[in-house]
Design an enzyme around this catalytic site. Structure first.
Site, PDB file in Angstrom:
ATOM      1  N   HIS A  61       0.740  -1.318   0.068  1.00 13.70           N
ATOM      2  CA  HIS A  61      -0.011   0.060  -0.171  1.00 13.70           C
ATOM      3  C   HIS A  61       0.944   1.089  -0.042  1.00 13.70           C
ATOM      4  CE1 HIS A  61      -2.788   3.098   1.241  1.00 13.70           C
ATOM      5  NE2 HIS A  61      -2.161   3.233   2.195  1.00 13.70           N
ATOM      6  N   ASP A  69       7.128  20.494 -27.273  1.00 10.09           N
ATOM      7  CA  ASP A  69       7.269  19.042 -26.746  1.00 10.09           C
ATOM      8  C   ASP A  69       8.345  19.141 -25.591  1.00 10.09           C
ATOM      9  OD1 ASP A  69       7.340  16.342 -25.842  1.00 10.09           O
ATOM     10  OD2 ASP A  69       6.840  15.833 -28.180  1.00 10.09           O
ATOM     11  N   TRP A  89       7.180   0.170   3.702  1.00 10.49           N
ATOM     12  CA  TRP A  89       7.576   0.962   2.464  1.00 10.49           C
ATOM     13  C   TRP A  89       9.037   1.424   2.752  1.00 10.49           C
ATOM     14  CZ3 TRP A  89       8.870   5.951   1.294  1.00 10.49           C
ATOM     15  CH2 TRP A  89       8.933   7.091   2.254  1.00 10.49           C
ATOM     16  N   SER A 109      13.624   5.360 -13.732  1.00 15.65           N
ATOM     17  CA  SER A 109      12.632   6.195 -14.396  1.00 15.65           C
ATOM     18  C   SER A 109      12.413   7.490 -14.048  1.00 15.65           C
ATOM     19  CB  SER A 109      11.150   5.389 -14.505  1.00 15.65           C
ATOM     20  OG  SER A 109      10.285   6.332 -14.324  1.00 15.65           O
ATOM     21  N   SER A 110      12.391   7.690 -12.683  1.00 14.55           N
ATOM     22  CA  SER A 110      11.958   9.265 -12.205  1.00 14.55           C
ATOM     23  C   SER A 110      13.401   9.915 -12.520  1.00 14.55           C
ATOM     24  CB  SER A 110      12.005   9.012 -10.696  1.00 14.55           C
ATOM     25  OG  SER A 110      10.846   8.419 -10.250  1.00 14.55           O
ATOM     26  N   HIS A 153      13.424  11.957   3.083  1.00 10.23           N
ATOM     27  CA  HIS A 153      12.576  13.355   3.331  1.00 10.23           C
ATOM     28  C   HIS A 153      12.471  14.210   2.300  1.00 10.23           C
ATOM     29  CE1 HIS A 153      10.554  16.109   6.117  1.00 10.23           C
ATOM     30  NE2 HIS A 153      10.925  16.790   5.130  1.00 10.23           N
ATOM     31  N   GLU A 188      12.035  13.231  -0.667  1.00  6.72           N
ATOM     32  CA  GLU A 188      10.971  12.430  -1.249  1.00  6.72           C
ATOM     33  C   GLU A 188       9.744  12.965  -0.971  1.00  6.72           C
ATOM     34  OE1 GLU A 188      10.400  10.315  -3.664  1.00  6.72           O
ATOM     35  OE2 GLU A 188       8.607   9.744  -3.404  1.00  6.72           O
ATOM     36  N   TYR A 199       8.769  15.877  -0.080  1.00 10.42           N
ATOM     37  CA  TYR A 199       8.537  17.252  -0.778  1.00 10.42           C
ATOM     38  C   TYR A 199       8.456  16.817  -2.299  1.00 10.42           C
ATOM     39  CZ  TYR A 199       9.274  19.232   3.627  1.00 10.42           C
ATOM     40  OH  TYR A 199       9.179  19.269   4.908  1.00 10.42           O
ATOM     41  N   SER A 242      -1.205  26.304  -6.578  1.00  5.13           N
ATOM     42  CA  SER A 242      -1.190  27.762  -7.008  1.00  5.13           C
ATOM     43  C   SER A 242      -1.548  28.336  -8.482  1.00  5.13           C
ATOM     44  CB  SER A 242       0.283  27.923  -6.747  1.00  5.13           C
ATOM     45  OG  SER A 242       0.978  27.514  -5.608  1.00  5.13           O
ATOM     46  N   HIS A 298      14.992  13.482  11.634  1.00  2.00           N
ATOM     47  CA  HIS A 298      13.856  13.494  12.601  1.00  2.00           C
ATOM     48  C   HIS A 298      12.781  12.373  12.223  1.00  2.00           C
ATOM     49  CE1 HIS A 298      11.278  16.005   9.266  1.00  2.00           C
ATOM     50  NE2 HIS A 298      10.950  14.626   9.082  1.00  2.00           N
ATOM     51  N   HIS A 299      13.400  11.442  11.275  1.00  3.02           N
ATOM     52  CA  HIS A 299      12.814  10.070  11.253  1.00  3.02           C
ATOM     53  C   HIS A 299      13.256   9.247  12.069  1.00  3.02           C
ATOM     54  CE1 HIS A 299       9.898  11.200   7.710  1.00  3.02           C
ATOM     55  NE2 HIS A 299      11.194  12.209   7.458  1.00  3.02           N
ATOM     56  N   THR A 309       6.714  26.811   4.594  1.00  2.00           N
ATOM     57  CA  THR A 309       5.824  26.250   4.616  1.00  2.00           C
ATOM     58  C   THR A 309       4.635  27.130   4.873  1.00  2.00           C
ATOM     59  OG1 THR A 309       6.776  24.088   5.054  1.00  2.00           O
ATOM     60  CG2 THR A 309       4.550  23.903   4.939  1.00  2.00           C
ATOM     61  N   LYS A 337       3.668  29.841   2.326  1.00  2.00           N
ATOM     62  CA  LYS A 337       2.963  29.564   1.363  1.00  2.00           C
ATOM     63  C   LYS A 337       1.530  29.330   1.763  1.00  2.00           C
ATOM     64  CE  LYS A 337       5.927  26.367  -1.419  1.00  2.00           C
ATOM     65  NZ  LYS A 337       6.111  26.523  -2.614  1.00  2.00           N
ATOM     66  N   ARG A 339       1.618   1.600  14.911  1.00  2.00           N
ATOM     67  CA  ARG A 339       1.547   1.319  13.681  1.00  2.00           C
ATOM     68  C   ARG A 339       1.913  -0.196  13.059  1.00  2.00           C
ATOM     69  NH1 ARG A 339       5.397   5.311  10.273  1.00  2.00           N
ATOM     70  NH2 ARG A 339       4.371   4.400   8.368  1.00  2.00           N
TER      71      ARG A 339
HETATM   72  C1  HEM Z   1       5.252  21.645   8.279  1.00  2.00           C
HETATM   73  C2  HEM Z   1       5.680  20.782   7.742  1.00  2.00           C
HETATM   74  C3  HEM Z   1       6.120  19.391   8.208  1.00  2.00           C
HETATM   75  C4  HEM Z   1       6.893  19.036   9.337  1.00  2.00           C
HETATM   76  C5  HEM Z   1       7.196  19.991  10.527  1.00  2.00           C
HETATM   77  C6  HEM Z   1       7.104  17.460   9.503  1.00  2.00           C
HETATM   78  C7  HEM Z   1       7.531  16.754  10.178  1.00  2.00           C
HETATM   79  C8  HEM Z   1       7.598  15.353  10.400  1.00  2.00           C
HETATM   80  C9  HEM Z   1       8.306  14.560  11.219  1.00  2.00           C
HETATM   81  C10 HEM Z   1       9.105  15.317  12.534  1.00  2.00           C
HETATM   82  C11 HEM Z   1       8.138  13.221  11.058  1.00  2.00           C
HETATM   83  C12 HEM Z   1       8.870  12.027  11.614  1.00  2.00           C
HETATM   84  C13 HEM Z   1       7.737  11.450  12.453  1.00  2.00           C
HETATM   85  C14 HEM Z   1       7.884  10.227  13.065  1.00  2.00           C
HETATM   86  O1  HEM Z   1       8.277   9.152  12.311  1.00  2.00           O
HETATM   87  O2  HEM Z   1       8.103  10.082  14.215  1.00  2.00           O
HETATM   88  C15 HEM Z   1       7.320  13.258   9.743  1.00  2.00           C
HETATM   89  C16 HEM Z   1       6.951  12.095   9.325  1.00  2.00           C
HETATM   90  C17 HEM Z   1       6.538  12.043   7.838  1.00  2.00           C
HETATM   91  N1  HEM Z   1       6.088  13.190   7.390  1.00  2.00           N
HETATM   92 FE1  HEM Z   1       6.169  15.031   7.774  1.00  2.00          FE
HETATM   93  N2  HEM Z   1       6.400  16.928   8.217  1.00  2.00           N
HETATM   94  C18 HEM Z   1       5.937  17.896   7.514  1.00  2.00           C
HETATM   95  C19 HEM Z   1       5.412  17.953   6.273  1.00  2.00           C
HETATM   96  C20 HEM Z   1       5.313  16.730   5.588  1.00  2.00           C
HETATM   97  C21 HEM Z   1       5.134  16.604   4.166  1.00  2.00           C
HETATM   98  C22 HEM Z   1       4.811  17.911   3.008  1.00  2.00           C
HETATM   99  C23 HEM Z   1       4.845  15.469   3.729  1.00  2.00           C
HETATM  100  C24 HEM Z   1       4.637  14.917   2.410  1.00  2.00           C
HETATM  101  C25 HEM Z   1       3.581  15.268   1.450  1.00  2.00           C
HETATM  102  C26 HEM Z   1       5.192  14.788   5.091  1.00  2.00           C
HETATM  103  C27 HEM Z   1       5.273  13.291   4.948  1.00  2.00           C
HETATM  104  C28 HEM Z   1       5.717  12.703   5.960  1.00  2.00           C
HETATM  105  C29 HEM Z   1       5.714  11.050   5.979  1.00  2.00           C
HETATM  106  C30 HEM Z   1       5.483  10.291   4.705  1.00  2.00           C
HETATM  107  C31 HEM Z   1       6.078  10.906   7.270  1.00  2.00           C
HETATM  108  C32 HEM Z   1       6.103   9.415   7.733  1.00  2.00           C
HETATM  109  C33 HEM Z   1       7.222   8.554   7.237  1.00  2.00           C
HETATM  110  C34 HEM Z   1       7.116   7.292   7.753  1.00  2.00           C
HETATM  111  O3  HEM Z   1       7.349   7.046   8.955  1.00  2.00           O
HETATM  112  O4  HEM Z   1       6.487   6.290   7.230  1.00  2.00           O
HETATM  113  N3  HEM Z   1       5.327  15.486   5.982  1.00  2.00           N
HETATM  114  N4  HEM Z   1       7.032  14.421   9.425  1.00  2.00           N
END
Ligand code: HEM
Ligand code: CU
Lengths: 340, 605
Positions: free
Chosen positions: B75, B104, B139, B169-170, B253, B255, B257, B268, B302-303, B328, B331, B450
């Protein structure tokens, strides 16, 4: 205007409290909650969480309010002319760059001080417990006390507990929300947690890093005792009684040490010739609250379920199905439950 | 020579399946990307519904633990790599050349190659379901669970090889778009006149070029561990599983964005059009996008707060993560500023764009919450993080993409979607998403980790899990409504005029759908809103596009080509060979070489 503002502030505390209440209540007790801290470490996190939650609620209400107000206020009206074509405003840009900076600074300062406060090295008089994570169970040993136990950790209230953790296989994560934030457990490096539990009780924990088939079943308990109770537990643990009284239990004892089934190849019972190291130490297992890594209440029925087919209780379990007869199982259960 | 001459004969068909296979037209490739991405949305969506059904009640036995692991792994992998990224790529392909006034992309055949490699990579990875099971380590596939010892069999091999192929590809697509945007802009379209969506495409492409190689390195080490017995991530051999986490998140990370910036670009575009105003603070929106991209490389750890990096590293990464919330926020305020004082016409695209902002704010706030390390140590790896990432990825990326779909559907297909049903879709999806994802915050705070396939009724998680499952099915219903709306529109929807929304950018100045050559004469651009200024010369102080069209001779369009799909096929065969037999890999390499040879000697036009 100022009255307005005060009202707004008053309105926000409830928003955050409402969220807290929802999470806390959820209609039923939630025994693994992160919101009822029972140690110094967990309490520090909770204090910071409450501060940040209120700030988050304020930001949420202000920004979403601004968005919704704008969306409603500026809906197109019939026969409306082209709106003024404004391209931007330096002043506004500066304002809304600095507003978040200030809010984030208010969050960052206490965050950093809490980081340092909660990661202090343990004092010399702390009780050290070695944690070894296995797929999918936990082993706790007390080097200073010469005790090894499985899936149930016992510690005294009011005294620093220092966990020194390692994994036997893949990465796991040690988590007892009411006592401490989680910390990953690695096969090739030691990680640590220190905290001072401040209320006797039984607290639930669970592995928090996906570690394979029975990740969901890798649970455990921490029992926090009064100092006297803890002494009593230590004493009982060090002088295990292996004197089954019933016939059934005696038969179970013989079976346990016989081959087949060969229980001793994997399990230890302190003070006996059972010295296997693959599975959990079974000394005084009858006194534990749960079996199968905190997934089943420790009742004779559940113990029998486990012995009948470990894989059915815990997918992927490293304990093989020994294909025991029903009578052998009841004998073994009687023996295990007799060890208190 | 005759054997080579036959495939060297140029494809000529302009209709039928064959024409789609050999096409190098950026618009057709965009449609192929879009259709494939929507297909994978259904695949990933069914996986999500199975996950949610399993968790609806405690102790459920609908799927086994083993199946559950495959479901959540596929998923996540599908939604990120096979849905959001390719759907963004679909719009890059279709819209970017139109928006910059080009005929093109810079490398049309490379463009076709990226598409076929993506499609084969996605199918390859999903074929694992029929060959002993799909990847099952999550994932982000943490080492050393992914080692042969703990994950025997082919499942993880499918994941490693599939991601390598998708990354290839990307990478090709990203390079193509960078060159296209930098070189093929119409005269007068300076960088600071580019539509925001083009800017976000450019930034996303740079992010891909810098982030993907790190993933490639990480995966290559894993591939060596699994196929050739090295020990990069294996502690028993002196390796370190933590190395994988650093490599993965240095890619991972940026990714996130890569996933959100294209949606931000679409929003926008939609907001100014339906507010009938220019984008508020254009340079600030551009610069904040660039800043986010730079900062995105400095926050990966931070992950990994639960790893125990020590207080100094924790404090540094907490601070950089807080910092990224500033651009952010900028924006968000500029989007609301765009709406402020406008004449908001709430058609479906605007509903989704405003929904995007509303949901993204929540995801941003929870993001800041777990940027605070002590909080994160309670929240990470629980449903709280699952809630956060769905507010940003579903509430953010998916709502933004739907804003783009409703906005550009008339341009792409020449047909109008039904707007009333579009709004029904929006409201059901909005309610469903909040029902599905908001309770996950509470579950996380209540201690639900989770990636657990089952939970005990005594944990007190029953109610919110059930609510969340109801939400998931509500979302499914809304997607069904969209699918029906789209099919009906394609069959007998109203014909779309060139400019149904009274929009501002160049793509609306040509017919819907656009002709093969896009622009009969390449427009000359004098402002950020070239088409608007042509329509409203007063508002533009008399500056209009098309003022002095450059003269062009006969229009040369690139010819269709077989070779992209041949090369992609060669790559697929070569990669599969790693799992089957070296001879198969050699065969794949030969096919690839034939493709490259043919490509090289094919006349360009
Ligand atoms: C204000 C903006 C953002 C902040 C401060 C932020 C902060 C964080 C932090 C600290 C984590 C780690 C959480 C953890 O695993 O304990 C996290 C996880 C994550 N964030 Fe954000 N984030 C922001 C915006 C975004 C955006 C724009 C996206 C994607 C479109 C995003 C997607 C994710 C994803 C996919 C995870 C989890 C990854 C995983 O553990 O599977 N975040 N974020
Ligand atoms: Cu685990």
């Amino acid at each position: 205007m100022t009255v307005h503002r005060q009202r707004l502030l008053w309105a926000l505390a409830p928003v955050s409290m409402f969220l807290l209440a929802l999470a806390l209540a959820g209609c039923a007790p939630t025994p693994q909650t992160t919101l009822l801290p029972k140690s110094d470490y967990a309490a520090r996190i909770q204090g910071l969480f409450e501060l940040i939650l209120v700030i988050a609620a304020i930001v949420f209400v202000v920004v979403e309010g601004f968005l919704i107000y704008t969306a409603i206020r500026f809906r197109k009206r019939k026969g409306q002319d082209l709106p003024a074509q404004s391209h931007g405003s330096q002043k506004l840009e500066i304002a809304w760059t600095f507003a978040p900076v200030v809010v984030l600074a208010i969050i960052t300062v206490p965050t950093i001080s809490t980081i340092f406060a909660t990661q202090q090295p343990a004092p010399a008089d702390a009780l050290e417990v070695k944690v070894m994570a296995h797929q999918w169970w936990w082993e706790f040993s007390y080097p200073s006390l010469g005790i090894v136990t499985g899936n149930e950790m016992h510690i005294p209230v009011g005294k620093t507990t220092s966990l020194v953790m390692k994994s036997n296989d893949v990465i796991h994560s040690f988590w007892v929300p009411q006592l401490a934030g989680k910390r990953d457990v690695f096969p090739n490096r030691e990680t640590r947690i220190t905290f001072i539990p401040d209320e006797p009780g039984t607290y639930l924990g669970q592995c928090a890093e996906f570690c394979g088939l029975s990740h969901a079943n890798m649970r455990f308990r921490v029992v926090v005792h009064t100092p006297e109770d803890f002494q009593a537990w230590v004493k009982a643990q060090k002088t295990p009684s292996i004197a089954p009284t019933t016939e059934l239990a005696k038969k179970g004892q013989q079976l346990f040490f016989a081959t087949p089934p060969g229980c001793t190849a994997c399990h230890t019972i302190d003070g006996t010739q059972a010295k296997g190291l693959v599975g959990p130490n079974l000394t005084r297992i009858g006194a534990r609250g749960t079996t199968a890594a905190g997934t089943l209440e420790n009742t004779p029925d559940n113990m029998a379920r486990w012995l009948t087919d470990p894989e059915a209780v815990k997918p992927g379990s490293k304990m093989p199905n020994l294909h025991l007869s029903e009578s052998d199982i009841s004998a073994l259960v009687a023996f295990l439950e007799s060890m208190k | 020579m005759t054997t080579l001459a036959a495939p060297m004969r140029r494809p000529v068909a302009y209709t039928g399946v064959w024409s789609w296979i050999t096409t190098v037209d950026h618009k057709r490739i965009g449609i192929l990307y879009g259709a494939s991405a929507l297909f994978f949305l259904l695949v990933g969506g069914i996986e999500a519904l199975l996950i949610r059904t399993q968790l609806a009640v405690p102790g459920n036995t609908l799927v086994s633990s083993d199946t559950y692991s495959q479901l959540f792994t596929m998923h996540g992998t599908t939604m990120i790599f096979l849905f959001v990224m390719p759907l963004s790529a679909a719009f890059f392909n279709f819209m970017v050349p139109l928006m910059i006034g080009a005929r093109d992309v810079a490398f049309p055949r490379l463009n076709a190659l990226s598409y076929w490699v993506f499609l084969f990579g996605g199918l390859f990875m999903n074929s694992s379901f029929f060959m002993g099971g799909a990847p099952d380590a999550g994932w982000f596939g943490y080492a050393n669970l992914t080692s042969n010892q703990f994950s025997p069999g082919a499942r993880i091999d499918f994941w490693v090889l599939g991601l390598q192929v998708l990354g290839l590809s990307s990478l090709m697509a990203a390079l193509n778009f960078i060159v296209t945007i930098l070189n093929l802009r119409a005269p007068g379209m300076s960088m600071m006149r580019m539509p925001l969506f083009v800017w976000m495409t450019l930034i996303t492409s740079f992010l891909l070029v810098f982030a993907l190689p790190v993933l490639t390195v990480g995966l290559t080490l894993l591939l060596f561990d699994r196929f050739f017995g090295t020990h990069f991530y294996i502690p028993a051999g002196g390796g370190d599983p933590l190395l994988w986490q650093h490599l993965f998140w240095i890619f991972g990370h940026p990714e996130v964005y890569i996933l959100i910036l294209p949606a931000m670009g679409m929003v926008s575009e939609v907001l100014p059009t339906f507010s009938r105003k220019p984008l508020f603070g254009y340079p600030f929106v551009v610069y904040s996008g660039i800043l986010i991209a730079f900062l995105g490389f400095g926050v990966w750890a931070h992950h990994m707060f639960a790893v125990g990096m020590g207080p100094v590293a924790d404090a540094v990464f907490a601070t950089t993560t807080m910092l990224i919330a500033v651009p952010t926020g900028v924006k968000i305020f500029n989007w609301i500023g765009t709406m402020w004082g406008g004449a908001l016409d709430f058609k479906s695209p605007l509903c989704f764009a405003v929904g995007f902002i509303g949901m993204f704010i929540i995801g941003g706030i929870s993001g800041v919450m777990h940027a605070s390390v002590p909080l994160d140590l309670q929240q990470t790896d629980t449903y709280f993080v699952v809630a956060h990432l769905h507010y940003v990825l579903f509430g953010g990326a998916v709502f933004g993409l739907f804003a783009g779909i409703y906005y550009w559907f008339p341009k792409i297909t020449g047909r109008m979607l039904n707007d009333a049903w579009g709004k029904v879709h929006f409201w059901i999806m909005f309610v469903g998403a909040n029902l599905a994802f908001f309770p996950m915050h509470l579950l996380g705070l209540d201690g639900m980790p989770r990636r657990i396939y089952s939970y005990d009724p005594s944990m007190g998680w029953n109610l919110w899990n059930l609510v969340s499952t109801v939400g998931a099915f509500t979302i499914a219903l809304s997607v069904l409504i969209f699918v029906i709306n789209a099919i009906t529109a394609l069959r007998r929807g109203a014909r779309a005029p060139n400019d149904p929304w009274d929009a501002q950018t160049l793509e609306w100045s040509i017919s819907s759908p656009p002709p093969v050559y896009n622009f009969a004469t390449i427009p000359v651009v004098h402002s950020r809103r070239p088409f608007w200024d042509e329509k409203y010369p007063d508002a533009a102080h008399g500056k209009a596009a098309h003022a002095e069209p450059e003269h062009h001779g006969a229009i040369h369009m690139p010819n269709p080509s077989y070779f992209p799909i041949v090369i992609a096929l060669g790559i697929l065969v070569a990669v599969s060979g790693l799992m089957i037999h070296p001879a198969v890999s050699i065969l794949g390499a030969i096919i690839m070489l034939i493709g490259v040879y043919g490509w090289s000697f094919e006349p360009a036009a």
